[in-house]
Design a protein around this motif. Structure first.
Motif, mmCIF file in Angstrom:
data_model
loop_
_atom_site.group_PDB
_atom_site.id
_atom_site.type_symbol
_atom_site.label_atom_id
_atom_site.label_comp_id
_atom_site.label_asym_id
_atom_site.label_seq_id
_atom_site.Cartn_x
_atom_site.Cartn_y
_atom_site.Cartn_z
ATOM 1 N N GLY A 3 12.060 21.134 -1.259
ATOM 2 C CA GLY A 3 11.492 22.012 -2.280
ATOM 3 C C GLY A 3 11.007 23.340 -1.753
ATOM 4 N N ARG A 4 10.924 23.488 -0.432
ATOM 5 C CA ARG A 4 10.520 24.771 0.131
ATOM 6 C C ARG A 4 11.598 25.821 -0.061
ATOM 7 N N LEU B 57 17.454 28.634 -11.475
ATOM 8 C CA LEU B 57 16.080 28.490 -11.014
ATOM 9 C C LEU B 57 16.034 28.383 -9.493
ATOM 10 N N ILE B 58 15.124 29.139 -8.891
ATOM 11 C CA ILE B 58 14.895 29.070 -7.447
ATOM 12 C C ILE B 58 13.499 28.492 -7.227
ATOM 13 N N PHE B 59 13.375 27.534 -6.310
ATOM 14 C CA PHE B 59 12.090 26.882 -6.062
ATOM 15 C C PHE B 59 11.641 27.110 -4.620
ATOM 16 N N THR B 60 10.346 27.343 -4.477
ATOM 17 C CA THR B 60 9.726 27.361 -3.157
ATOM 18 C C THR B 60 8.285 26.913 -3.337
ATOM 19 N N GLY C 42 14.313 25.257 4.752
ATOM 20 C CA GLY C 42 12.885 25.545 4.734
ATOM 21 C C GLY C 42 12.304 25.296 6.103
ATOM 22 N N ALA C 43 12.244 26.319 6.928
ATOM 23 C CA ALA C 43 11.811 26.178 8.323
ATOM 24 C C ALA C 43 10.290 26.292 8.433
ATOM 25 N N TYR D 1 7.077 31.618 2.739
ATOM 26 C CA TYR D 1 7.449 33.016 2.545
ATOM 27 C C TYR D 1 8.910 33.204 2.940
ATOM 28 N N PRO D 2 9.609 34.134 2.314
ATOM 29 C CA PRO D 2 11.046 34.320 2.587
ATOM 30 C C PRO D 2 11.284 35.015 3.923
#
Length: 364
Positions: free
Chosen positions: A197-198, A126-129, A159-160, A134-135
């Protein structure tokens, strides 16, 4: 003279921390390498994020990875969040929607919404954002996933925040950068304590083995850092510091809103494991004491010794954080690191004092 000894001891502890952070400062990101071995589920929890979803869902859809689904969780939104999700889902079978309605037991609880999203996911990894993230590239999903292995079940990403004009933007980004340097360094040393979590990934196996968020389900914040603090070990954590694996989000534009956001985040620190509270608290305390004692030491008869101690500590800080800033693409922060540090320390102090006498607010 006793004052100088105390000042020197404080500076020495500071320097020891910065040398510890060299684990990230001088770590060269590995070559961008994506091994497409595992299908993954991208999970995004959104509450009143219609406009951000319109911008960011296409970027998630365009990720260059062989097999992934997108789990969009509508957390009891009152705007058009659900309608936006449904419009994208009609055209893309990879998108699955979880529509969460408030209930009495878990009113406005993000962890409850995330739990439903995790249960809906068909993939183990699982990947969370967040909906406002945005990537950095179309390879973000692949790079984060490539860190998984049979042993590595939890991946910490960066997560910048977007670079914008103004001092507040730089202060927010400095706090985010310094926090990342710390949690990456501790993870690299085999003592992970948090993630954001970002940009975070873990397996559903790890989630269920740790009973999800149950130990802190009533705490408004902490779906990311408290879970990592509980579930991470020296062996099951990997880090992703390739610039293409970063995510970016929009920083607060008003100081008051940023303060409220940080009050929620810092309120979870008291629930960390005792060893983590100790080392993080000592880092903050010695930084505070350094800036309190520095001007006093420079006004004594032994000011030259005070100046030497001051310059040693500042030089060490510039050397370590300067290199770390290059790794995390935050070079524009380097010139005024001490200034940002001073403002951040006293901002954090005011938030800690405020948090000690107030109850935490709900998510959004």
């Amino acid at each position: 003279m006793v004052l100088l000894y105390v000042f020197g001891a404080v500076a020495l502890i500071n320097c020891a921390y910065y040398f510890f952070f060299s684990k990230i400062a001088f770590l060269k990101p590995s070559e961008k390498k994506i091994v497409e071995k595992f299908p993954v589920s991208l999970i995004v929890c959104a509450k009143n994020e219609a406009e951000n979803l319109k911008k960011h869902i296409p970027q998630w859809q365009q990720q260059r990875y062989f097999s992934f689904e997108i789990i969009l969780i509508n957390d009891a939104s009152v705007d058009e969040t659900l309608e936006v999700m449904e419009a994208f889902a009609e055209k893309d079978p990879r998108i699955q929607i979880v529509n969460v309605k408030n209930n009495e037991a878990f009113w406005a609880n993000k962890k409850y919404a995330l739990t439903l999203g995790i249960k809906r996911a068909k993939n183990t990894r699982l990947i969370f954002t967040d909906a406002d993230c945005y990537p950095a590239s179309a390879d973000w999903l692949g790079l984060m996933t490539s860190k998984f292995s049979d042993e590595k079940q939890l991946v910490l990403g960066y997560g910048a925040y977007e670079k914008q004009a103004g001092f507040l933007n730089k202060l927010i980004r400095f706090e985010t950068f310094l926090t990342a340097v710390q949690y990456f360094s501790y993870a690299k040393a085999g003592n992970p304590y948090m993630g954001v979590g970002r940009n975070l990934a873990y397996t559903s196996n790890l989630y269920y083995e740790n009973k999800g968020f149950m130990s802190h389900i009533k705490v408004p914040s902490g779906d990311d850092d408290l879970f990592v603090n509980e579930a991470a070990t020296a062996k099951n954590v990997a880090i992703a510091i390739e610039p293409e694996a970063f995510t970016y989000s929009y920083p607060k534009k008003k100081k008051q809103k940023w303060h409220l956001q940080k009050k929620r985040h810092y309120s979870t620190a008291k629930l960390y494991k005792p060893k983590h509270r100790l080392v993080l608290g000592l880092f903050f305390l010695t930084n505070l004491l350094f800036w309190v004692l520095a001007p006093i030491s420079l006004c004594t008869d032994y000011w030259s010794f005070g100046l030497a101690i001051f310059l040693l500590r500042i030089s060490t800080q510039y050397l370590i954080l300067g290199n770390a800033a290059k790794n995390l693409r935050e070079q524009d922060l380097i010139a005024y690191i001490p200034l940002y540090e001073i403002f951040l320390i006293f901002t954090q102090l005011s938030i800690f004092i405020s948090n000690s006498s107030e109850k935490n607010s709900r998510w959004k």
